[in-house]
Design a protein around this motif. Sequence first.
Motif, PDB file in Angstrom:
ATOM      1  N   GLN A  99       0.933  -1.083  -0.032  1.00  0.00           N
ATOM      2  CA  GLN A  99      -0.029   0.013   0.012  1.00  0.00           C
ATOM      3  C   GLN A  99       0.922   1.137  -0.084  1.00  0.00           C
ATOM      4  O   GLN A  99       2.206   1.202   0.523  1.00  0.00           O
ATOM      5  CB  GLN A  99      -0.863   0.047   1.292  1.00  0.00           C
ATOM      6  CG  GLN A  99      -1.800  -1.117   1.214  1.00  0.00           C
ATOM      7  CD  GLN A  99      -2.551  -1.236   2.627  1.00  0.00           C
ATOM      8  OE1 GLN A  99      -2.477  -0.527   3.255  1.00  0.00           O
ATOM      9  NE2 GLN A  99      -3.449  -2.307   2.694  1.00  0.00           N
ATOM     10  N   GLU A 100       0.404   2.386  -0.590  1.00  0.00           N
ATOM     11  CA  GLU A 100       0.885   3.712  -0.624  1.00  0.00           C
ATOM     12  C   GLU A 100       1.302   4.083   1.024  1.00  0.00           C
ATOM     13  O   GLU A 100       0.527   3.910   1.858  1.00  0.00           O
ATOM     14  CB  GLU A 100       0.342   4.824  -1.276  1.00  0.00           C
ATOM     15  CG  GLU A 100       0.270   4.448  -2.710  1.00  0.00           C
ATOM     16  CD  GLU A 100       1.460   4.259  -3.529  1.00  0.00           C
ATOM     17  OE1 GLU A 100       2.399   5.210  -3.090  1.00  0.00           O
ATOM     18  OE2 GLU A 100       1.699   3.579  -4.458  1.00  0.00           O
ATOM     19  N   ILE A 101       2.477   4.600   1.066  1.00  0.00           N
ATOM     20  CA  ILE A 101       2.927   4.953   2.474  1.00  0.00           C
ATOM     21  C   ILE A 101       2.831   6.544   2.711  1.00  0.00           C
ATOM     22  O   ILE A 101       3.057   7.264   1.742  1.00  0.00           O
ATOM     23  CB  ILE A 101       4.601   4.791   2.551  1.00  0.00           C
ATOM     24  CG1 ILE A 101       4.839   3.253   2.464  1.00  0.00           C
ATOM     25  CG2 ILE A 101       5.247   5.378   4.003  1.00  0.00           C
ATOM     26  CD1 ILE A 101       4.690   2.567   3.360  1.00  0.00           C
ATOM     27  N   GLN A 102       2.011   6.537   3.699  1.00  0.00           N
ATOM     28  CA  GLN A 102       1.923   8.088   3.972  1.00  0.00           C
ATOM     29  C   GLN A 102       3.275   8.659   4.886  1.00  0.00           C
ATOM     30  O   GLN A 102       3.327   8.412   5.648  1.00  0.00           O
ATOM     31  CB  GLN A 102       0.652   8.404   4.860  1.00  0.00           C
ATOM     32  CG  GLN A 102      -0.598   7.709   4.405  1.00  0.00           C
ATOM     33  CD  GLN A 102      -1.020   8.276   2.949  1.00  0.00           C
ATOM     34  OE1 GLN A 102      -0.821   9.375   2.859  1.00  0.00           O
ATOM     35  NE2 GLN A 102      -1.482   7.455   2.248  1.00  0.00           N
ATOM     36  N   GLU A 103       4.053   9.478   3.965  1.00  0.00           N
ATOM     37  CA  GLU A 103       5.258   9.714   4.426  1.00  0.00           C
ATOM     38  C   GLU A 103       5.124  10.625   5.289  1.00  0.00           C
ATOM     39  O   GLU A 103       4.695  11.801   5.294  1.00  0.00           O
ATOM     40  CB  GLU A 103       5.787  10.226   3.086  1.00  0.00           C
ATOM     41  CG  GLU A 103       7.622  10.201   3.182  1.00  0.00           C
ATOM     42  CD  GLU A 103       7.820   8.692   3.459  1.00  0.00           C
ATOM     43  OE1 GLU A 103       8.533   8.484   4.269  1.00  0.00           O
ATOM     44  OE2 GLU A 103       7.562   7.896   2.340  1.00  0.00           O
ATOM     45  N   ALA A 104       5.544  10.304   6.617  1.00  0.00           N
ATOM     46  CA  ALA A 104       5.603  11.270   7.811  1.00  0.00           C
ATOM     47  C   ALA A 104       6.731  10.822   8.702  1.00  0.00           C
ATOM     48  O   ALA A 104       7.604  11.486   9.319  1.00  0.00           O
ATOM     49  CB  ALA A 104       4.601  11.234   8.445  1.00  0.00           C
TER      50      ALA A 104
END
Length: 159
Positions: A152-157
Amino acid sequence: MSLESVKAFLAERAPDLAVIETGQRTATVAEAAAVLGLPPARIAKTLSLRKGDEVFLVVVRGDARLDNRKARAAFGGKVRMLDLAEVEGLTGHPVGGVCPFGLAQPLKVYCDASLRDFDEVAPAAGSIDSAVRLSPMRLAELTGAVWVDVCQEIQEAAA
């Protein structure tokens, strides 16, 4: 035996890489991140999967989750995680120490594109208290891995 098979694998193919024996439990992403002083994303977790009769490994960044749709497309059908009882028998490594090095039998290895976000990652090294640090490209090279995009796409934080 499992830690020893990883050491033997690395001694033969990458003698410059050292296994880190922590003396502390590193069996989960959170434990490994805390012990190694890395963000969880940089822990390279190895998923043991099956599609029909085929068993293979997929190495992904520590905060990644498998995307069933992407995995189905990449592997040509529905995949499922191995049962815990199957993992050690097929990989030679205990759950929490599974890695793509020093396997009990040859298994196809894939690396998820999410690993490319980092210059260095830390997969387990065959036991629940060991790891190795290396670049994702080196990991793929040493294991003959094929690059795929199955997470899944990573929510970059928190990279």
